[in-house]
Design a protein around this motif. Structure first.
Motif, PDB file in Angstrom:
ATOM      1  N   LEU A 214       0.799  -1.034   0.181  1.00 65.95           N
ATOM      2  CA  LEU A 214       0.035  -0.083   0.068  1.00 65.95           C
ATOM      3  C   LEU A 214       1.036   1.302  -0.046  1.00 65.95           C
ATOM      4  CD1 LEU A 214      -2.792  -0.924   2.695  1.00 65.95           C
ATOM      5  CD2 LEU A 214      -3.173  -0.667  -0.023  1.00 65.95           C
ATOM      6  N   GLN A 215       2.047   1.327   0.565  1.00 64.52           N
ATOM      7  CA  GLN A 215       2.898   2.234   0.714  1.00 64.52           C
ATOM      8  C   GLN A 215       3.722   2.525  -0.564  1.00 64.52           C
ATOM      9  OE1 GLN A 215       5.271   1.755   4.103  1.00 64.52           O
ATOM     10  NE2 GLN A 215       3.433   1.371   5.549  1.00 64.52           N
ATOM     11  N   THR A 216       3.730   1.507  -1.389  1.00 63.46           N
ATOM     12  CA  THR A 216       4.654   1.419  -2.853  1.00 63.46           C
ATOM     13  C   THR A 216       4.214   2.477  -3.705  1.00 63.46           C
ATOM     14  OG1 THR A 216       5.313  -0.830  -2.282  1.00 63.46           O
ATOM     15  CG2 THR A 216       5.722   0.023  -4.492  1.00 63.46           C
ATOM     16  N   ASP A 217       4.993   3.176  -4.359  1.00 65.91           N
ATOM     17  CA  ASP A 217       4.884   4.203  -5.446  1.00 65.91           C
ATOM     18  C   ASP A 217       4.634   3.330  -6.684  1.00 65.91           C
ATOM     19  OD1 ASP A 217       4.534   6.256  -7.107  1.00 65.91           O
ATOM     20  OD2 ASP A 217       6.443   7.303  -6.413  1.00 65.91           O
ATOM     21  N   ASP A 218       3.284   3.564  -7.167  1.00 71.36           N
ATOM     22  CA  ASP A 218       3.064   2.870  -8.477  1.00 71.36           C
ATOM     23  C   ASP A 218       3.848   3.291  -9.658  1.00 71.36           C
ATOM     24  OD1 ASP A 218       1.372   1.021  -7.043  1.00 71.36           O
ATOM     25  OD2 ASP A 218      -0.482   2.457  -7.463  1.00 71.36           O
ATOM     26  N   ASP A 219       4.093   4.875  -9.497  1.00 74.15           N
ATOM     27  CA  ASP A 219       4.577   5.299 -10.606  1.00 74.15           C
ATOM     28  C   ASP A 219       6.154   5.214 -10.634  1.00 74.15           C
ATOM     29  OD1 ASP A 219       2.256   6.967 -11.833  1.00 74.15           O
ATOM     30  OD2 ASP A 219       2.133   8.183 -10.285  1.00 74.15           O
ATOM     31  N   GLN A 220       6.858   5.027  -9.601  1.00 78.72           N
ATOM     32  CA  GLN A 220       7.985   4.474  -9.525  1.00 78.72           C
ATOM     33  C   GLN A 220       8.029   3.378 -10.126  1.00 78.72           C
ATOM     34  OE1 GLN A 220      10.109   4.074  -5.691  1.00 78.72           O
ATOM     35  NE2 GLN A 220      11.653   4.942  -6.521  1.00 78.72           N
ATOM     36  N   MET A 221       7.210   2.368  -9.937  1.00 77.94           N
ATOM     37  CA  MET A 221       7.333   0.882 -10.589  1.00 77.94           C
ATOM     38  C   MET A 221       6.961   1.052 -12.011  1.00 77.94           C
ATOM     39  SD  MET A 221       7.608  -1.814  -8.483  1.00 77.94           S
ATOM     40  CE  MET A 221       7.874  -2.263  -6.786  1.00 77.94           C
ATOM     41  N   LEU A 222       6.591   1.859 -12.537  1.00 75.86           N
ATOM     42  CA  LEU A 222       6.296   2.021 -13.885  1.00 75.86           C
ATOM     43  C   LEU A 222       7.155   2.966 -14.809  1.00 75.86           C
ATOM     44  CD1 LEU A 222       2.459   3.056 -13.671  1.00 75.86           C
ATOM     45  CD2 LEU A 222       3.301   0.799 -14.781  1.00 75.86           C
ATOM     46  N   TYR A 223       8.180   3.513 -13.704  1.00 76.13           N
ATOM     47  CA  TYR A 223       9.273   4.383 -14.325  1.00 76.13           C
ATOM     48  C   TYR A 223      10.066   3.875 -15.557  1.00 76.13           C
ATOM     49  CZ  TYR A 223      13.466   7.520 -14.230  1.00 76.13           C
ATOM     50  OH  TYR A 223      14.314   8.702 -14.562  1.00 76.13           O
ATOM     51  N   ASN A 224      10.697   2.667 -15.511  1.00 76.44           N
ATOM     52  CA  ASN A 224      11.362   2.221 -16.528  1.00 76.44           C
ATOM     53  C   ASN A 224      10.596   1.787 -17.661  1.00 76.44           C
ATOM     54  OD1 ASN A 224      13.994   2.096 -15.284  1.00 76.44           O
ATOM     55  ND2 ASN A 224      13.232   0.389 -14.008  1.00 76.44           N
ATOM     56  N   PHE A 225       9.350   1.456 -17.686  1.00 77.54           N
ATOM     57  CA  PHE A 225       8.383   1.116 -18.783  1.00 77.54           C
ATOM     58  C   PHE A 225       8.183   2.620 -19.672  1.00 77.54           C
ATOM     59  CE2 PHE A 225       8.100  -2.342 -15.790  1.00 77.54           C
ATOM     60  CZ  PHE A 225       7.843  -3.388 -16.661  1.00 77.54           C
ATOM     61  N   ARG A 226       7.924   3.659 -18.994  1.00 74.76           N
ATOM     62  CA  ARG A 226       7.519   4.979 -19.321  1.00 74.76           C
ATOM     63  C   ARG A 226       8.696   5.623 -19.768  1.00 74.76           C
ATOM     64  NH1 ARG A 226       3.789   6.688 -14.262  1.00 74.76           N
ATOM     65  NH2 ARG A 226       1.829   6.168 -15.024  1.00 74.76           N
ATOM     66  N   GLU A 227      10.039   5.357 -19.386  1.00 79.21           N
ATOM     67  CA  GLU A 227      10.908   6.028 -20.074  1.00 79.21           C
ATOM     68  C   GLU A 227      11.342   5.216 -21.326  1.00 79.21           C
ATOM     69  OE1 GLU A 227      14.905   8.114 -19.965  1.00 79.21           O
ATOM     70  OE2 GLU A 227      12.851   8.196 -19.037  1.00 79.21           O
ATOM     71  N   CYS A 229       9.413   3.908 -23.396  1.00 84.64           N
ATOM     72  CA  CYS A 229       8.623   3.972 -24.489  1.00 84.64           C
ATOM     73  C   CYS A 229       8.127   5.426 -24.844  1.00 84.64           C
ATOM     74  CB  CYS A 229       7.203   3.072 -24.238  1.00 84.64           C
ATOM     75  SG  CYS A 229       6.325   3.771 -22.943  1.00 84.64           S
ATOM     76  N   GLY A 230       8.842   6.252 -23.804  1.00 82.01           N
ATOM     77  CA  GLY A 230       8.708   7.812 -24.205  1.00 82.01           C
ATOM     78  C   GLY A 230       7.574   8.547 -23.692  1.00 82.01           C
ATOM     79  N   LEU A 231       6.915   7.667 -22.541  1.00 87.01           N
ATOM     80  CA  LEU A 231       5.710   8.128 -21.628  1.00 87.01           C
ATOM     81  C   LEU A 231       6.255   9.036 -20.841  1.00 87.01           C
ATOM     82  CD1 LEU A 231       3.052   5.586 -22.005  1.00 87.01           C
ATOM     83  CD2 LEU A 231       3.236   7.391 -23.545  1.00 87.01           C
ATOM     84  N   ASP A 232       5.472  10.090 -20.268  1.00 85.65           N
ATOM     85  CA  ASP A 232       5.562  11.042 -19.195  1.00 85.65           C
ATOM     86  C   ASP A 232       5.897   9.984 -17.896  1.00 85.65           C
ATOM     87  OD1 ASP A 232       5.826  12.949 -17.212  1.00 85.65           O
ATOM     88  OD2 ASP A 232       3.737  13.394 -17.489  1.00 85.65           O
ATOM     89  N   ARG A 233       7.236  10.127 -17.275  1.00 85.85           N
ATOM     90  CA  ARG A 233       7.238   9.478 -15.850  1.00 85.85           C
ATOM     91  C   ARG A 233       6.514  10.098 -14.850  1.00 85.85           C
ATOM     92  NH1 ARG A 233      12.361  10.655 -18.282  1.00 85.85           N
ATOM     93  NH2 ARG A 233      12.873  12.226 -16.791  1.00 85.85           N
ATOM     94  N   LYS A 234       5.696  11.112 -14.892  1.00 84.12           N
ATOM     95  CA  LYS A 234       4.794  11.696 -13.716  1.00 84.12           C
ATOM     96  C   LYS A 234       5.720  12.084 -12.444  1.00 84.12           C
ATOM     97  CE  LYS A 234       0.685   9.709 -15.910  1.00 84.12           C
ATOM     98  NZ  LYS A 234      -0.735   9.339 -15.509  1.00 84.12           N
ATOM     99  N   GLY A 235       6.709  12.746 -12.555  1.00 86.92           N
ATOM    100  CA  GLY A 235       7.506  13.007 -11.601  1.00 86.92           C
ATOM    101  C   GLY A 235       8.076  12.080 -10.563  1.00 86.92           C
ATOM    102  N   ALA A 236       8.061  10.676 -11.141  1.00 82.36           N
ATOM    103  CA  ALA A 236       8.517   9.643 -10.151  1.00 82.36           C
ATOM    104  C   ALA A 236      10.038   9.509 -10.067  1.00 82.36           C
ATOM    105  CB  ALA A 236       7.902   8.244 -10.673  1.00 82.36           C
ATOM    106  N   GLU A 283      -1.828   1.647 -17.021  1.00 87.12           N
ATOM    107  CA  GLU A 283      -0.653   2.160 -17.448  1.00 87.12           C
ATOM    108  C   GLU A 283       0.381   1.441 -17.970  1.00 87.12           C
ATOM    109  OE1 GLU A 283      -0.305   5.621 -17.194  1.00 87.12           O
ATOM    110  OE2 GLU A 283      -2.364   5.423 -16.614  1.00 87.12           O
ATOM    111  N   LEU A 284       0.606   0.038 -18.033  1.00 87.80           N
ATOM    112  CA  LEU A 284       1.400  -0.760 -18.754  1.00 87.80           C
ATOM    113  C   LEU A 284       0.704  -0.979 -20.044  1.00 87.80           C
ATOM    114  CD1 LEU A 284       2.513  -3.393 -16.134  1.00 87.80           C
ATOM    115  CD2 LEU A 284       3.782  -1.562 -17.123  1.00 87.80           C
ATOM    116  N   GLY A 285      -0.757  -0.942 -20.185  1.00 91.36           N
ATOM    117  CA  GLY A 285      -1.352  -0.987 -21.387  1.00 91.36           C
ATOM    118  C   GLY A 285      -0.821   0.205 -22.317  1.00 91.36           C
ATOM    119  N   LYS A 286      -0.911   1.396 -21.863  1.00 89.08           N
ATOM    120  CA  LYS A 286      -0.452   2.459 -22.536  1.00 89.08           C
ATOM    121  C   LYS A 286       0.909   2.449 -23.022  1.00 89.08           C
ATOM    122  CE  LYS A 286      -3.589   5.605 -19.809  1.00 89.08           C
ATOM    123  NZ  LYS A 286      -3.735   6.663 -18.841  1.00 89.08           N
ATOM    124  N   CYS A 287       1.784   1.788 -22.114  1.00 91.43           N
ATOM    125  CA  CYS A 287       3.105   1.557 -22.660  1.00 91.43           C
ATOM    126  C   CYS A 287       3.323   0.732 -23.572  1.00 91.43           C
ATOM    127  CB  CYS A 287       3.793   1.033 -21.335  1.00 91.43           C
ATOM    128  SG  CYS A 287       4.164   2.317 -20.048  1.00 91.43           S
TER     129      CYS A 287
END
Length: 756
Positions: A214-227, A229-236, A283-287
């Motif tokens: 529950l404390q884990t940052d989802d956007d951080q978990m998505l950081y490498n995927f977004r990076e 494929c060129g998507l916004d990392r949302k400040g993670a 979000e992974l679908g978007k990636c």
């Protein structure tokens, strides 16, 4: 400042002056100086101390396992200034020093007119008493196509040894593979029907890991995927450890995180957890969609990096230039399927199928020889359980391409000796190969081919009978060693947590088809002492990488995104899965945990109130709309004077079948109480019989001690029953405090000691 400039100049000169020799072909120890020519202090850090330690000692990989490229860092310090330099050290595998006494006979069946391949390896026995797998060089290569039926003798030799090898090929008009029924004998309550109840260490572990998720940052978990494929990392913030942007394994922890969320939701139905899983999948679908728009990226691809690592693997680029791209892909696919199966997220299944088809298109065009060479590469070719997850995807979707792709990962180096019922596990990386066996079981479920089932069953027997420590864990420094080598391999690098995570998965699959009580004895031992015992106390979410069984060591929690951190995100939500099972209308109680079962189809509710402090007394409150048969496992640790009470009335006769206490439970509400005498007992190691461990019921006890030599103790289990002071699960005996491993956090301990 001037002094800093001067200090950096000294460090620069020392870096230039330091020469370590030819690091491209290292066969001997390196001289690693502690001081530079111009005065810098030098500290050394090795990327893999098993092969190169910080004193420069080199341990060459065994022949046949490949050369190793190790990162070695020199940290230069001078007057408060520091700089780090990385060296790449290629340590050559050992030259073959093998004297062969026997080569296991090779036989193969082939179909006339169809392309086939001769065995890639043979099982050999050596003068040193070792059983190993060795490469074969065949006359005219390994590829064959026979135009007529009959028997053919093919000849070759062992690579580098000039030992002749032959294979008898039986060519048939139509090749028929032996089949076995795939209908499971046992069904599980592993989709939320069974749940833990408050009041045990297992429940605490589950709740604390839930808080960590529950404390884990989802956007951080998505950081490498977004990076990637060129998507916004949302400040993670970037990921760290093995998922850091500069690391080639990035993305694997995100896959484990998906599985952790799905399993957590299944275990407790917390809506907040499912919301996080839904967000991750969206979000992974978007990636995945963004990757599809990038030039050079195949349709359906999804990872924490582009396809570059896969391209390099097909050119046989070694580790660490790449790091197990299919291993990472396995974690992602497994996480997607878990989110579909256990959290009911349909999009996860859609994303997984697209990714599975990407794998099919990529591998289906590669020659067999190329795939075999890829999977044989050290670390770079490690593929986790890709065969498992693809066969599972076939079972869920019915698409035959996925089953075909699962078989592309068949690893003859592992499978062939197991087909021959030979333990040739020595020198194999434990956790690299256990998932491949789980995959064999899943392929069996899809094909009915008996061969896959048989190799999985034999592998389990080989590992649990001759390769496990008393806690159920296996492997030293991540590797399998010779059968029975336990006492001689008690180090700080024993029992990798991932290996036990996967051995439990394999045990679950085998028990599904066999209902062998011994499987559950192993499951209880390993789950209780290694999995529960490997968790850091509190809500840190960390799992120990190795459980050190050398005397006087303590658990080390590295707080990085390692493989064992990843499996630890999942393990603590599986405790309830194997407590109960059923064969038709017959209910099995296999594990003794505070738990609840809602078997709605049969109209049965069970509440188990067994206390961890009193494992000998199993208490079940049962409510049923009609009578039904029930079997309670008689644990391997219990004595003979067992007892059974129904509604407080002792049963004078008890039925025992195949290691289970069997009974018919009347309709209505009843209390079932089983007594399984519990006490102290000893286990010795096969290779050093003077070394023992002390157990109490299901618990391996460790003595709290900083002593780094084996304690010499005179322990008689019978006397210990009378003399030991007991407080919960803490025992005072022979002037020592003894605790189960799961009660110990950071204190140094000894599990093994010398009996006098």
């Amino acid at each position: 400042r001037r002094e800093h400039v001067e200090a950096r100049e000294i460090i620069r000169k020392d870096m230039e002056a330091l020469y370590l020799g030819n690091l491209n072909t290292v066969e001997f120890n390196l001289n690693l100086p502690k001081k530079g020519k111009y005065g810098s202090e030098i500290h050394w850090i090795s990327g893999h101390e098993r092969f190169l330690d910080t004193e420069g000692n080199v341990r060459r990989p065994a022949y046949g396992t490949g050369d190793r490229i190790i990162s070695l860092w020199a940290e230069f310090f001078y007057k408060g200034v520091s700089e780090t330099k990385e060296y790449k050290v290629c340590i050559l595998e050992e030259k073959p020093k093998i004297e062969v006494t026997k080569v296991e006979p090779l036989q193969k069946k082939a179909q006339a007119g169809e392309t086939t391949y001769l065995p890639y390896v043979a099982v050999i026995h050596t003068t040193e008493g070792k059983t190993l797998v060795h490469r074969i060089l065949w006359e005219n290569g390994a590829k064959r196509c026979y135009g007529q039926t009959g028997e053919f003798e093919e000849r070759g030799e062992l690579d580098g040894l000039s030992v002749p090898v032959s294979c008898t090929v039986t060519v048939e008009k139509e090749l028929r593979k032996e089949k076995k029924g795939t209908e499971p004998l046992i069904e599980y309550f592993d989709h939320g029907e069974a749940s833990l109840e408050e009041g045990s260490r297992f429940y605490t572990a589950q709740k604390e890991m839930q808080e960590f998720l529950l404390q884990t940052d989802d956007d951080q978990m998505l950081y490498n995927f977004r990076e990637a494929c060129g998507l916004d990392r949302k400040g993670a913030e970037p990921m760290t450890g093995w998922d850091a942007p500069e690391c080639n394994l990035k993305g694997h922890t995100t896959g484990h995180y998906l599985s952790g969320l799905a399993l957590c939701y299944k275990a407790g139905k917390d809506g907040r957890i499912r919301e996080k899983a839904c967000y991750m999948i969206r979000e992974l679908g978007k990636c995945q969609d963004a990757f599809a728009c990038m030039p050079g990226i195949g349709e359906g691809f999804l990872s924490g990096y582009t396809e570059e690592q896969f391209d390099k693997l097909e050119k046989y680029t070694p580790y660490p230039d790449i790091w197990a791209p299919y291993y990472t892909l396995h974690k992602i696919l497994a996480g997607l399927l878990d989110c579909y199966e256990f959290a009911g997220i349909d999009q996860a299944f859609e994303v997984a199928q697209k990714l599975g088809m990407w794998v099919y298109r990529r591998l289906s065009v590669l020659p067999v020889e190329q795939r075999m060479k890829m999977w044989g590469m050290y670390i770079a070719g490690e593929y986790g359980g890709m065969n498992d997850v693809l066969a599972r995807l076939y079972r869920m979707s019915g698409k035959k391409e996925f089953l075909e792709t699962a078989c592309y990962f068949d690893n003859e180096k592992l499978f062939l000796p197991l087909e021959q019922q030979v333990d040739a596990l020595e020198n194999l990386h434990a956790n690299q190969h256990i998932p491949q066996i789980i995959g064999a079981m899943e392929i069996f479920r899809g094909t009915g081919e008996k061969m896959y089932y048989d190799i999985a069953s034999y592998f389990w027997e080989a590992v649990t009978k001759a390769h496990v420590y008393t806690i159920g864990g296996t492997g030293e420094n991540e590797m399998f060693h010779g059968p029975g080598r336990i006492g001689s391999l008690l180090t700080k690098h024993t029992a990798e947590s991932c290996a036990s995570y996967n051995m439990l998965k394999l045990t679950k699959e085998l028990y599904r088809f066999e209902n062998q009580k011994e499987r559950m004895d192993y499951y209880e031992r390993t789950m209780t002492n290694h999995i529960l015992g490997g968790r850091e106390h509190g809500t840190t979410g960390e799992t120990v990488y190795f459980t050190p069984l050398a005397p006087g060591f303590h658990k080390e929690f590295e707080h990085e995104n390692s493989c064992c951190h990843g499996t630890g995100l999942e393990s603590h939500f599986k405790y309830a899965d194997m407590v109960y099972a059923h064969e038709g209308q017959k209910l099995y109680v296999n594990l003794f945990l505070k738990s609840r079962l809602e078997w709605k189809d049969a109209g049965i509710t069970i509440r188990q109130m067994t206390e961890m402090e009193h494992p000998e007394t199993v208490v079940l409150e049962v409510e049923s709309r009609e009578e039904f048969p029930m079997a309670v496992r008689i644990p391997g640790w219990s004595g003979e004077e067992r007892g059974l009470w129904i509604d407080g009335k002792k049963q004078d006769t008890m039925s025992v079948e195949s290691g289970y206490l069997c009974m018919t439970v009347p309709e209505g509400v009843h209390e079932i109480r089983c007594l399984f005498p519990c006490g102290f007992y000893l286990e010795s190691t096969p290779d050093r019989p003077e070394l023992h461990s002390l157990l109490y019921g299901p618990y391996v006890l460790a003595a709290l001690s900083k002593e780094e030599r084996f304690l010499k103790l005179d322990i008689d289990p019978g006397k210990a029953e009378q003399e030991a002071e007991k407080d919960g699960l803490t025992f005072c005996y022979r002037g020592l405090v003894w605790k189960p491993l799961f009660e110990i956090d950071r204190e140094p301990f000894q599990v093994y000691w010398e009996k006098v």
